[in-house]
Enzyme design. Structure first.
Site, PDB file in Angstrom:
ATOM      1  N   GLY A  63      41.473   5.214 -76.709  1.00 19.42           N
ATOM      2  CA  GLY A  63      41.760   3.994 -75.976  1.00 19.42           C
ATOM      3  C   GLY A  63      43.223   3.781 -75.653  1.00 19.42           C
ATOM      4  N   SER A  64      43.436   3.194 -74.512  1.00 13.56           N
ATOM      5  CA  SER A  64      44.757   2.724 -74.107  1.00 13.56           C
ATOM      6  C   SER A  64      44.536   1.652 -73.063  1.00 13.56           C
ATOM      7  CB  SER A  64      45.588   3.855 -73.507  1.00 13.56           C
ATOM      8  OG  SER A  64      46.747   3.314 -72.913  1.00 13.56           O
TER       9      SER A  64
END
Length: 143
Positions: A63-64
């Site tokens: 995730g980002s």
């Protein structure tokens, strides 16, 4: 094979491309070049390969919150996959597609296929995917 459509491609259409099944988890921020769509994470076993125009199968995302911006840039530059197949929905990637659709740009569809079913897909095959999620595969050599 039937996939769950999370966001259909816009405009609604059947997309076709080479099936690219990622072997490693990916982060769009730092893992994909927004300039050309190549896998830029040197730790990736598929480093340097382009996701542009592919039916991109991702088992696991790193995730980002910037992933939506990278995907938006890829869509703008016409270097995005034609479809993204995830094991689980991802709101951040979806945001990039939704913003691009709001700008009236051609966008990839986002689909869901559980990881255990993704394992049965053969990377490199030609894939045709309808907006309703019907996936048809042809061998590498079929035209």
């Amino acid at each position: 094979m039937r996939l769950e459509t999370l966001i259909p491609p816009a405009p609604s259409r059947t997309v076709e491309g080479r099936l690219l099944c990622l072997a490693d988890p990916i982060s769009f921020w730092g893992g994909v070049s927004p300039a050309d769509g190549s896998l830029s994470d040197p730790r990736s076993t598929q480093h340097g390969e382009s996701i542009a125009g592919t039916v991109l199968v991702i088992r696991e995302l790193r995730g980002s919150s910037s992933a939506s911006a990278v995907l938006l840039e890829l869509i703008y530059r016409q270097r995005a996959p034609c479809a993204i197949v995830l094991a689980a929905p991802d709101a951040i990637l979806a945001l990039g597609v939704l913003v691009a659709a709001e700008m009236a740009w051609e966008t990839p569809g986002i689909f869901r296929l559980p990881a255990e079913m993704q394992a049965s897909l053969a990377g490199g095959a030609r894939a045709s995917l309808t907006a309703a999620g019907e996936l048809e595969l042809r061998s590498h050599d079929a035209r």
